[in-house]
Design an enzyme around this catalytic site. Structure first.
Site, PDB file in Angstrom:
ATOM      1  N   GLU A 165      -4.813  33.071 -11.588  1.00  0.00           N
ATOM      2  CA  GLU A 165      -5.668  32.259 -10.723  1.00  0.00           C
ATOM      3  C   GLU A 165      -7.146  32.459 -11.052  1.00  0.00           C
ATOM      4  O   GLU A 165      -7.949  31.519 -10.935  1.00  0.00           O
ATOM      5  CB  GLU A 165      -5.400  32.605  -9.256  1.00  0.00           C
TER       6      GLU A 165
ATOM      7  N   GLY B 206       0.815  -1.206   0.000  1.00  0.00           N
ATOM      8  CA  GLY B 206       0.000   0.000   0.000  1.00  0.00           C
ATOM      9  C   GLY B 206       0.844   1.247   0.000  1.00  0.00           C
ATOM     10  O   GLY B 206       2.064   1.206   0.248  1.00  0.00           O
ATOM     11  N   PRO B 207       0.225   2.395  -0.264  1.00  0.00           N
ATOM     12  CA  PRO B 207       0.966   3.664  -0.258  1.00  0.00           C
ATOM     13  C   PRO B 207       1.540   3.964   1.120  1.00  0.00           C
ATOM     14  O   PRO B 207       1.102   3.405   2.131  1.00  0.00           O
ATOM     15  CB  PRO B 207      -0.108   4.696  -0.659  1.00  0.00           C
ATOM     16  N   PRO B 208       2.531   4.839   1.190  1.00  0.00           N
ATOM     17  CA  PRO B 208       3.090   5.208   2.499  1.00  0.00           C
ATOM     18  C   PRO B 208       2.035   5.832   3.399  1.00  0.00           C
ATOM     19  O   PRO B 208       1.184   6.596   2.951  1.00  0.00           O
ATOM     20  CB  PRO B 208       4.191   6.222   2.142  1.00  0.00           C
TER      21      PRO B 208
ATOM     22  N   HIS C 285      -8.011  30.040 -13.871  1.00  0.00           N
ATOM     23  CA  HIS C 285      -8.280  28.687 -13.375  1.00  0.00           C
ATOM     24  C   HIS C 285      -9.667  28.611 -12.736  1.00  0.00           C
ATOM     25  O   HIS C 285     -10.438  27.674 -12.977  1.00  0.00           O
ATOM     26  CB  HIS C 285      -7.225  28.301 -12.331  1.00  0.00           C
TER      27      HIS C 285
ATOM     28  N   LYS D  89       0.647   0.052   7.490  1.00  0.00           N
ATOM     29  CA  LYS D  89       1.181  -1.307   7.361  1.00  0.00           C
ATOM     30  C   LYS D  89       1.897  -1.739   8.639  1.00  0.00           C
ATOM     31  O   LYS D  89       1.674  -2.843   9.145  1.00  0.00           O
ATOM     32  CB  LYS D  89       2.126  -1.369   6.159  1.00  0.00           C
ATOM     33  N   THR D  90       2.755  -0.888   9.162  1.00  0.00           N
ATOM     34  CA  THR D  90       3.454  -1.224  10.407  1.00  0.00           C
ATOM     35  C   THR D  90       2.486  -1.324  11.566  1.00  0.00           C
ATOM     36  O   THR D  90       2.601  -2.215  12.422  1.00  0.00           O
ATOM     37  CB  THR D  90       4.535  -0.166  10.696  1.00  0.00           C
TER      38      THR D  90
ATOM     39  N   ASP E 138       1.717  24.009 -14.513  1.00  0.00           N
ATOM     40  CA  ASP E 138       0.454  23.680 -15.180  1.00  0.00           C
ATOM     41  C   ASP E 138       0.707  22.920 -16.480  1.00  0.00           C
ATOM     42  O   ASP E 138       0.049  21.919 -16.775  1.00  0.00           O
ATOM     43  CB  ASP E 138      -0.336  24.960 -15.476  1.00  0.00           C
TER      44      ASP E 138
END
Length: 651
Positions: free
Chosen positions: A436, A214-216, A439, A220-221, A511
């Site tokens: 901006e 899995g992603p960090p 966007h 998991k730990t 971009d």
């Protein structure tokens, strides 16, 4: 009473004859003191010339004389109140037969010293000192390698690798949230560790190796610790990088020590974090088959095959790069069970926030609902960090409770960074507002885009400003309409500069980069062009030293690659044209948005709608409050770290 010894005090391999690093300096000091003490006397000896010495002898004042190889020392009586006084003179190289006659004539008691020879101790003393200093420095160097702590070379193979990890608090499945499916897959291992005889009685073999992928930051730990805590068994934890040292064979030795200790402590759990650091595909990269990493991997494979089937030992490993692991690790009998931990959805994020906020004084726990909804793409570690940042902000303002404003500001800080003071010229500020606003306007008027959250022109982190959008739901697949909308939004800032200012700037660097990567994926990976169709034309994404291959040939012709480039350019030009059309169609509204953005610096979603839905007409807006500005959770000019795959994203 017999006092048990520390297990580290024996079986640590060869030791040096001294246990304390201060022995050598004290030994050197003792030798020097012995040498100088032999030369130290309480009687004052005055050095005189040889002629003066002969006059003293002829005067009859000398009572004793000591003849050495190259000197004579005499004792004169009655000259001082302290008694005798000694005088010393160096004798000439040429023999003086009259000296002995003068001493006998004056009735002087004569004593002759034997010539001094070179003793063995004096001859070997420099070599002893050099050897002692060398061994002392070597021991200090070895004590700093491998975490031995000065306990000897043998401790490289034992120490923390042969003892269970001691935890301050017991971790169970109740401390793991947002990974219900993963918990179900490892829950049966708990029963095996608690009652291994029940499984062995019917001939059942529980998987020895479980690979957590899995992603960090997805836990998991934490899940491995919860498995050991739930079964209440010893937990041996280490990282793949800790097996590799400067000495050849250390990694394999540590693997053997850890597996032997786990067998003796069975039932137990072994956890190897970052398995990809030692488990990469063998026979590639540098070093061939003889480097230390591959020898360590071979030892792990041998240990996994060495279980007899009656040992209650479960081996867990974690990685976020399962694609580079050696196939021998993944075959049945080794790491044959694969558990995938995904980024949490909204409900899972809410559960994770509840666990981390159990001991935090929240002003209103309902604020966590807004945070859970506004953090798509956050991992469990990100959410824990968010609450910690909010608590730090509360402590700085000397508050008693963590408020919604603290949580929102912490969320923005994690995504963008801290607000920074930057002197921006009026022309640059206006260009930034135009960029901006472009966007924002295209995102507002594009039906397939995510809802707007806020827009800002306040520099924060590495960005000069940004437009932040927030998805209403999780994205597991990305439809073509959504991706084309993202392309138009990404290129809208550059289109706005071109339309309203007549020129473009370097502010669109990130971009363009992100838009190009997205367009290339649409063409080469997802087949979203009629010219090329559903063909995998992607370039190799594998780094040559990650364990797959040194060189991977291109699987398509150069003409096909050129057609991919043309299709990518066509997508980008169409997206820019679409953005330009939206800006020209709503020019008055965008102009009004630019003015408001320059005046207020930060506009929330409601304020953006008020500007753009007015059709360019000036409508009354509430004045800026005294609250601190919360710049958008956005990337902006020249921030290369964000992506548009369902995470909180900006342009």
């Amino acid at each position: 009473m017999v006092v048990p010894k520390d297990p580290e005090e024996h079986s640590n391999g060869p030791q040096f004859p001294w246990g304390n690093s201060m022995v050598v300096p004290w030994l050197i000091a003792f030798v020097l003191l012995s040498i100088f003490s032999s030369l130290w006397t309480d009687t004052v000896v005055e050095t005189v010339s040889y002629s003066e010495m002969k006059r003293l002898i002829e005067s009859g004042a000398v009572t004793e004389a000591v003849l050495a190889e190259h000197a004579i020392t005499v004792t004169v009586a009655g000259e001082t109140t302290d008694g005798a006084t000694q005088y010393r003179a160096v004798t000439p190289v040429q023999p003086d037969p009259g000296l002995l006659e003068s001493l006998e004539a004056a009735d002087v008691e004569i004593t002759a010293d034997a010539p001094s020879g070179n003793s063995l101790f004096v001859l070997f003393l420099p070599w002893i000192l050099i050897l002692g200093v060398y061994l002392w420095l070597q021991r200090r160097m070895l004590g700093q390698i491998g975490g031995m702590g000065g306990r000897g070379v043998g401790s490289m193979f034992s120490g923390r690798f042969s003892k269970p990890t001691v935890s301050q608090s017991r971790t169970t499945f109740a401390d793991v949230a947002g990974q219900e499916q993963a918990k179900k897959e490892v829950a049966e291992l708990v029963e095996f560790l608690r009652e291994p005889e029940r499984f062995q009685k019917v001939g059942a073999t529980v998987p020895r190796g479980v690979l957590l992928m899995g992603p960090p930051g997805t836990g998991k730990t934490l899940l491995a610790r919860a498995l050991a805590g739930e079964a209440d068994v010893p937990f041996f934890s280490t990282s793949g990088s800790e097996f590799i040292e400067v000495f050849v064979g250390v990694g394999a030795g540590r693997v053997r020590a850890m597996f032997d200790a786990a067998r003796q402590a069975a039932p137990s759990v072994i956890f190897i974090d970052e398995l990809d650091s030692i488990g990469r595909t063998r026979g590639t990269g540098l070093g061939g088959g003889h480097d230390e990493r591959e020898q360590t991997l071979n030892q792990i494979l041998a240990e996994l095959d060495g279980f007899t089937g009656r040992e209650a030992v479960v081996v867990l490993a974690a990685t976020n790069r399962p694609d580079v692991l050696d196939p021998a690790l993944l075959r049945p009998g080794r790491f044959d069970r694969h558990v995938t931990l995904n980024l949490p959805d909204q409900a899972a994020r809410r559960a994770i926030l509840d666990i981390h906020a159990r001991e935090m004084p929240l002003a209103n726990t309902a604020d966590l609902d807004d945070i859970a909804a506004g953090t798509p793409g956050f991992s469990g570690a990100d959410l824990k960090n968010l609450l910690n940042e909010a608590a730090i902000m509360t402590a700085r303002r000397r508050g008693d409770f963590i408020t919604a404003d603290d949580l929102q500001e912490a969320r923005d800080k994690i995504i963008l960074g801290t607000v920074r003071t930057l002197a921006i010229q009026p022309e640059e500020r206006h260009r930034l507002a135009v960029h901006e606003a472009g966007h924002t306007a295209v995102a507002h008027f594009t039906p397939d885009a995510d809802p707007l959250y806020k827009v800002t022109i306040i520099p924060r982190g590495r960005s000069l400003g940004g437009t932040h959008m927030l998805s209403r739901e999780e994205h597991h697949t990305l439809p073509e309409g959504y991706l084309r909308a993202q392309l138009a939004i990404l290129l809208a800032g550059r289109a706005a500069e071109k339309h309203f200012l007549g020129s473009v700037s370097s502010g669109a660097d990130d971009d363009i980069k992100r838009a190009t990567e997205l367009a290339r994926s649409m063409v080469a990976r997802w087949g979203m062009t009629e010219e090329l169709g559903p063909v995998d034309l992607r370039q190799s994404e594998d780094h040559p030293f990650l364990g797959q291959s040194i060189a991977q040939p291109r699987e398509h012709a150069d003409d096909t690659a050129a057609r991919v480039d043309l299709a990518v350019m066509s997508l980008l030009k169409d997206a820019e044209g679409r953005a330009m059309a939206i800006l020209m169609e709503n020019e008055d509204a965008v102009t009004h948005l630019i003015r408001e953005l320059e005046a207020r610096e930060v506009l929330e979603a409601e304020e953006i709608s008020l500007c753009l839905d007015a059709g360019g007409k000036v409508r009354p807006m509430k004045p800026p409050s005294d609250r601190p500005c919360l710049p958008a959770t956005c990337t902006s000019l020249d921030d290369p770290e964000q992506d548009g795959n369902g995470d909180p994203h900006t342009v």
